[in-house]
Design an enzyme around this catalytic site. Structure first.
Site, PDB file in Angstrom:
ATOM      1  N   GLU A  72      54.976  29.489  21.373  1.00  0.00           N
ATOM      2  CA  GLU A  72      54.460  29.105  22.679  1.00  0.00           C
ATOM      3  C   GLU A  72      55.017  27.767  23.167  1.00  0.00           C
ATOM      4  O   GLU A  72      56.198  27.487  23.017  1.00  0.00           O
ATOM      5  CB  GLU A  72      52.918  29.109  22.651  1.00  0.00           C
ATOM      6  CG  GLU A  72      52.390  30.469  22.210  1.00  0.00           C
ATOM      7  CD  GLU A  72      50.893  30.543  22.160  1.00  0.00           C
ATOM      8  OE1 GLU A  72      50.204  29.597  22.577  1.00  0.00           O
ATOM      9  OE2 GLU A  72      50.390  31.580  21.705  1.00  0.00           O
TER      10      GLU A  72
ATOM     11  N   ASP B  68      43.155  35.068  28.613  1.00  0.00           N
ATOM     12  CA  ASP B  68      43.809  34.508  27.437  1.00  0.00           C
ATOM     13  C   ASP B  68      42.834  33.492  26.834  1.00  0.00           C
ATOM     14  O   ASP B  68      41.822  33.144  27.436  1.00  0.00           O
ATOM     15  CB  ASP B  68      45.159  33.866  27.787  1.00  0.00           C
ATOM     16  CG  ASP B  68      46.096  33.846  26.578  1.00  0.00           C
ATOM     17  OD1 ASP B  68      45.605  33.830  25.424  1.00  0.00           O
ATOM     18  OD2 ASP B  68      47.327  33.836  26.767  1.00  0.00           O
TER      19      ASP B  68
END
Ligand SMILES: *[C@@H]1O[C@H](CO)[C@@H](O)[C@H](O)[C@H]1NC(C)=O
Ligand SMILES: *[C@@H]1O[C@H](CO)[C@@H](O)[C@H](O)[C@H]1NC(C)=O
Ligand SMILES: *[C@@H]1O[C@H](CO)[C@@H](O)[C@H](O)[C@H]1NC(C)=O
Ligand SMILES: *[C@@H]1O[C@H](CO)[C@@H](O)[C@H](O)[C@H]1NC(C)=O
Length: 413
Positions: free
Chosen positions: A299, A193
């Site tokens: 997020e 990521d």
């Protein structure tokens, strides 16, 4: 994230997955694949060859800020939804070796399954944190989607920032090399990521050379670092005010689309009207529609242990529904605290994040279409019940997973 096309102005935005029902899927098993094909076409038109989708996370606690990017709390549905992959990258030829990464032609894009693995199971839904679960639990809840993504020929798998029982996924050789590559026979690229490698150490970036070594030896093939991953979002922010569209219920396109739209954290469109009880009473309305919900977020910014409505959502419900018959429509990425207010309402509609085509909410409200969809996430009574998922021993929801009324379309209106 299934909507990289959102970075481009003027395109159709699909609602987030919570808004797409299991019933739609049963009615049209090809639907998810068609959405994938439509997304691929729009993305290729912009020159991008790789989408960071599908997000096959299984959200087990709505406190988590990512919850709306998860298809469902039920791993079986998440598994079935991996049919988006052949839509994005084309149907894999039948004689191909297992695990092959495949993209068919100019109208297709490479697909990425993420975030491997257990990203939706962190304690208290804290983003990028620790998922405490047995091997059996990991295999039965969080892993099945990867199994099907690989069968469907996904090109890349992105590793989760989260940890499994205290060990960072980005450094876990057992799960990345031994299990994903050797047991599941994934033959594509494993990618980190964004800055995921540097988050192996605590604090992050403490030892870059160590982090690279740990990530690569765990089995990561490609590292996403630096600022480049953020670039596509930056120029669009300036143009944001021009994208606003007025005239649709509830006149707040930004809130309907949620995060990842226009800007990373989403964009608040037109403001909701503040109303008091006297105003409602004196106007003799036949009925009222109250549209409340969450502000856009993405997020970690969405993590919430209280799951309350931002002001003035609840006071609007109290003021309006206390004075006139009312339909309450909740625009949100997940269930929110609603229990104390339910007795005031005549109708409660969970619209989730319906995307740019929010008039579909009006279509069903006014009887153009029937209500058919069912809850993709358990609706809790109070946040101290969380995490609570269908199949749990002590399951005492306000509305259970799969709940929902069915109505027929009417021509009377
Ligand atoms: C991967 O994580 C599990 C669970 O914490 C741990 O038991 C195992 O040792 C880790 N593997 C590696 C190679 O770090
Ligand atoms: C960083 O990691 C490397 C490789 O593991 C190690 O040799 C070095 O001492 C570490 N540096 C610091 C500042 O901790
Ligand atoms: C909406 O208006 C209220 C009252 O004027 C204000 O407090 C709130 O910040 C506004 N919200 C947005 C998203 O603009
Ligand atoms: C609920 O949690 C959010 C996110 O942590 C926070 O911003 C907000 O202030 C909290 N609201 C209340 C009423 O505690």
């Amino acid at each position: 994230m299934a909507r990289l096309s959102i970075l481009v102005m003027g395109l159709l935005l699909f609602g987030f997955w919570t808004a797409i029902g299991e019933e739609d899927y049963k009615k049209d098993p090809e639907l998810v694949q068609k959405i994938g094909a439509g997304t691929a076409l729009e993305v290729r038109a912009t020159g991008i060859l790789h989408v960071f989708a599908p997000c096959i996370t299984v959200c087990r606690d709505p406190s988590w800020g990512w919850c709306y990017e998860s298809y469902k709390e039920d791993p079986k549905i998440v598994q079935a939804m991996t049919k988006i992959i052949p839509g994005l990258k084309g149907v894999i030829p039948p004689d191909s070796p297992k695990g092959i990464s495949y993209v068919a032609g100019k109208k297709k894009v490479a697909a990425c399954a993420k975030h491997y693995v257990g990203d939706g199971g962190t304690t208290d839904g804290i983003n990028e944190d620790n998922t405490v679960i047995s091997w059996h639990g990991l295999l039965s809840i969080h892993e099945p989607g990867y199994h099907d993504a690989i069968i469907n020929g996904v090109s890349t798998v992105m590793i989760s920032y989260s940890s499994w029982n205290g060990n960072k996924m980005h450094a876990n050789h057992t799960l990345i090399t031994a299990f994903l590559k050797n047991t599941l026979k994934f033959r594509g690229f494993v990618i980190s990521d964004w800055q995921g490698i540097d988050r192996i150490t605590s604090p992050p970036h403490a030892n870059h050379s160590y982090s690279i070594q740990a990530g690569i030896s765990a089995g990561i093939d490609m590292i996403m670092n630096g600022e480049s991953a953020d670039e596509p979002l930056v120029p669009l922010a300036k143009k944001a005010p021009k994208i606003l569209v007025a005239g649709i219920l509830p006149d707040n396109l930004g809130y309907q689309c949620g995060g990842w739209t226009i800007e990373w954290q989403g964009f608040g469109g037109n403001n909701l009207t503040k109303v008091d009880t006297d105003y409602v009473k004196s106007n003799k309305f036949s009925y009222a529609m109250v549209v409340v919900g969450e502000q856009p977020y993405a997020e970690t910014h969405g993590d919430s242990l209280n799951l309350t409505h931002p002001d003035p959502g609840l006071s609007t419900i109290t003021n309006v529904c206390g004075a006139v018959k009312c339909v309450v429509i909740i625009i949100s990425g997940r269930p929110l605290v609603i229990q104390p207010y339910v007795p005031l309402m005549d109708v409660l509609v969970a619209a989730w994040l319906p995307g740019t085509e929010g008039q579909e909410v009006a279509d069903v409200l006014f009887g153009g279409y029937g209500f058919t969809r069912k809850l993709p996430h358990t609706w809790f009574k109070t946040v101290d019940q969380l995490p609570m998922n269908v199949g749990d021993k002590h399951y005492d929801p306000l509305f259970p997973y799969g709940h929902g009324l069915t109505t027929k379309p009417t021509k009377a209106n």
